[in-house]
Design a protein around this motif. Structure first.
Motif, PDB file in Angstrom:
ATOM      1  N   ALA A  38       0.833  -1.203   0.000  1.00 40.19           N
ATOM      2  CA  ALA A  38       0.000   0.000   0.000  1.00 40.19           C
ATOM      3  C   ALA A  38       0.869   1.255   0.000  1.00 40.19           C
ATOM      4  N   ARG A  39       1.936   1.229   0.791  1.00 37.96           N
ATOM      5  CA  ARG A  39       2.859   2.359   0.799  1.00 37.96           C
ATOM      6  C   ARG A  39       3.577   2.489  -0.554  1.00 37.96           C
ATOM      7  N   ARG A  40       3.903   1.340  -1.144  1.00 38.23           N
ATOM      8  CA  ARG A  40       4.570   1.357  -2.445  1.00 38.23           C
ATOM      9  C   ARG A  40       3.643   1.904  -3.515  1.00 38.23           C
ATOM     10  N   HIS A  41       2.366   1.478  -3.501  1.00 40.68           N
ATOM     11  CA  HIS A  41       1.398   2.007  -4.455  1.00 40.68           C
ATOM     12  C   HIS A  41       1.352   3.532  -4.377  1.00 40.68           C
ATOM     13  N   ALA A  42       1.221   4.034  -3.154  1.00 46.66           N
ATOM     14  CA  ALA A  42       1.116   5.478  -2.958  1.00 46.66           C
ATOM     15  C   ALA A  42       2.375   6.196  -3.433  1.00 46.66           C
ATOM     16  N   ALA A  43       3.535   5.598  -3.192  1.00 44.27           N
ATOM     17  CA  ALA A  43       4.792   6.229  -3.606  1.00 44.27           C
ATOM     18  C   ALA A  43       4.894   6.297  -5.123  1.00 44.27           C
ATOM     19  N   VAL A  44       4.486   5.221  -5.806  1.00 42.53           N
ATOM     20  CA  VAL A  44       4.559   5.230  -7.273  1.00 42.53           C
ATOM     21  C   VAL A  44       3.549   6.215  -7.844  1.00 42.53           C
ATOM     22  N   VAL A  45       2.357   6.290  -7.249  1.00 40.20           N
ATOM     23  CA  VAL A  45       1.370   7.290  -7.697  1.00 40.20           C
ATOM     24  C   VAL A  45       1.948   8.698  -7.555  1.00 40.20           C
ATOM     25  N   ASP A  46       2.602   8.962  -6.437  1.00 35.85           N
ATOM     26  CA  ASP A  46       3.229  10.276  -6.241  1.00 35.85           C
ATOM     27  C   ASP A  46       4.316  10.514  -7.290  1.00 35.85           C
ATOM     28  N   ASP A  47       5.120   9.492  -7.572  1.00 37.42           N
ATOM     29  CA  ASP A  47       6.168   9.617  -8.586  1.00 37.42           C
ATOM     30  C   ASP A  47       5.567   9.926  -9.949  1.00 37.42           C
ATOM     31  N   LEU A  48       4.458   9.286 -10.268  1.00 35.64           N
ATOM     32  CA  LEU A  48       3.814   9.548 -11.551  1.00 35.64           C
ATOM     33  C   LEU A  48       3.310  10.983 -11.644  1.00 35.64           C
ATOM     34  N   HIS A  49       2.625  11.448 -10.606  1.00 42.47           N
ATOM     35  CA  HIS A  49       2.128  12.826 -10.639  1.00 42.47           C
ATOM     36  C   HIS A  49       3.283  13.818 -10.766  1.00 42.47           C
ATOM     37  N   ARG A  50       4.381  13.525 -10.074  1.00 44.14           N
ATOM     38  CA  ARG A  50       5.554  14.404 -10.160  1.00 44.14           C
ATOM     39  C   ARG A  50       6.143  14.376 -11.576  1.00 44.14           C
ATOM     40  N   GLY A  51       6.278  13.176 -12.126  1.00 42.10           N
ATOM     41  CA  GLY A  51       6.823  13.062 -13.475  1.00 42.10           C
ATOM     42  C   GLY A  51       5.931  13.712 -14.508  1.00 42.10           C
ATOM     43  N   TRP A  52       4.622  13.499 -14.394  1.00 48.71           N
ATOM     44  CA  TRP A  52       3.702  14.121 -15.340  1.00 48.71           C
ATOM     45  C   TRP A  52       3.775  15.633 -15.268  1.00 48.71           C
ATOM     46  N   SER A  53       3.915  16.168 -14.064  1.00 49.89           N
ATOM     47  CA  SER A  53       3.989  17.636 -13.936  1.00 49.89           C
ATOM     48  C   SER A  53       5.252  18.192 -14.574  1.00 49.89           C
ATOM     49  N   GLU A  54       6.258  17.318 -14.745  1.00 50.52           N
ATOM     50  CA  GLU A  54       7.520  17.738 -15.360  1.00 50.52           C
ATOM     51  C   GLU A  54       7.596  17.369 -16.835  1.00 50.52           C
ATOM     52  N   GLY A  55       6.463  16.934 -17.394  1.00 51.24           N
ATOM     53  CA  GLY A  55       6.415  16.645 -18.816  1.00 51.24           C
ATOM     54  C   GLY A  55       6.738  15.219 -19.209  1.00 51.24           C
ATOM     55  N   GLU A  56       6.968  14.340 -18.228  1.00 56.20           N
ATOM     56  CA  GLU A  56       7.252  12.944 -18.544  1.00 56.20           C
ATOM     57  C   GLU A  56       5.936  12.188 -18.759  1.00 56.20           C
ATOM     58  N   THR A  57       5.979  11.129 -19.560  1.00 56.13           N
ATOM     59  CA  THR A  57       4.790  10.295 -19.753  1.00 56.13           C
ATOM     60  C   THR A  57       4.842   9.025 -18.918  1.00 56.13           C
ATOM     61  N   SER A  58       6.016   8.672 -18.407  1.00 56.67           N
ATOM     62  CA  SER A  58       6.175   7.496 -17.559  1.00 56.67           C
ATOM     63  C   SER A  58       7.310   7.746 -16.586  1.00 56.67           C
ATOM     64  N   VAL A  59       7.380   6.926 -15.558  1.00 60.75           N
ATOM     65  CA  VAL A  59       8.471   7.053 -14.587  1.00 60.75           C
ATOM     66  C   VAL A  59       9.083   5.675 -14.359  1.00 60.75           C
ATOM     67  N   HIS A  60      10.356   5.665 -14.047  1.00 63.71           N
ATOM     68  CA  HIS A  60      11.049   4.420 -13.743  1.00 63.71           C
ATOM     69  C   HIS A  60      11.204   4.310 -12.222  1.00 63.71           C
ATOM     70  N   VAL A  61      10.710   3.215 -11.684  1.00 60.76           N
ATOM     71  CA  VAL A  61      10.786   2.953 -10.251  1.00 60.76           C
ATOM     72  C   VAL A  61      11.481   1.600 -10.066  1.00 60.76           C
ATOM     73  N   ASP A  62      11.708   1.230  -8.814  1.00 57.17           N
ATOM     74  CA  ASP A  62      12.418  -0.024  -8.545  1.00 57.17           C
ATOM     75  C   ASP A  62      11.738  -1.222  -9.190  1.00 57.17           C
TER      76      ASP A  62
END
Length: 219
Positions: A38-62
């Motif tokens: 659950a914590r991992r889900h939330a962290a990846v969702v946050d990473d996606l929102h951050r990446g999208w705000s910076e113009g990325e379409t995807s993010v690389h996570v562990d």
């Protein structure tokens, strides 16, 4: 006699330790892994929102590459689970897995997603509660795709070997069997998960079709 008592005592201790180890493993699988995921889900969702705000379409996570977020209103307003490419154990421990070789969000064909029903965050624990007409929202960097279920969450159970459910236009080999509307050019979403809460080789499958797309809010 004393030696026998010591042997029995030692055997009892071993059994107690073994039992404690089994209980600890069960506790981790059904409680601990959910908390971590659950914590991992939330962290990846946050990473996606951050990446999208910076113009990325995807993010690389562990766990791999994430490029979408699934929201299912019937599961609550706070339900938001990331989608990662592939269906490896690592990907499925971090959210939905996008089945390789199937369509992408909003595309013609079948956007097929798999997720755990128990353990690892349990994204599809309540899949049987979904009804025809329920919505599944898929957020991407620029677009929110709205799919509407055309089969209920408990309407179709298949063996895990039933590859037809991943076809661009899934066609049930059984006459009169559950399947999505057979219209060429369909834009479908398929959800798959274990059919039982504990070990099973069968899968629950639900089909949805795209009904609309709109600019993602919060861009």
């Amino acid at each position: 006699m004393a030696r026998r008592r010591r042997t029995l005592l030692a055997a009892g201790v071993v059994l107690l330790l073994a039992g404690a180890a089994v209980l600890a493993w069960i506790g981790w699988e059904y409680v601990g892994s959910n908390w971590v995921s659950a914590r991992r889900h939330a962290a990846v969702v946050d990473d996606l929102h951050r990446g999208w705000s910076e113009g990325e379409t995807s993010v690389h996570v562990d766990a791999g590459t994430a490029d979408a977020i699934v929201r299912i209103p019937r599961f609550g307003s706070d339900y938001a689970v990331p989608v990662l490419e592939g269906t490896s154990d690592t990907a499925l421990a971090s959210g939905f897995g996008h089945v390789e070789g199937t369509a992408g969000p909003g595309e013609v064909g079948n956007y097929a997603l798999a997720a755990h029903r128990v353990t690892h965050g349990e994204p599809l624990r309540d899949l049987p509660d979904l009804e025809v007409g329920d919505e599944v929202l898929v957020d991407t960097a620029r677009t929110t795709y709205t799919y509407r279920l055309v089969t209920g969450g408990d309407a179709l159970t298949v063996p895990f070997t039933a590859g037809w459910v991943l076809d661009p236009l899934p066609t049930n080999p059984e006459d009169g069997g559950v399947e999505p509307p057979q219209r060429p050019g369909q834009r479908l979403l398929t959800l798959t998960t274990c059919s039982e809460l504990f070990h099973t080789d069968d899968r629950l499958v639900a089909f949805a079709e795209l009904v609309s797309s709109s600019p993602r809010r919060g861009r």
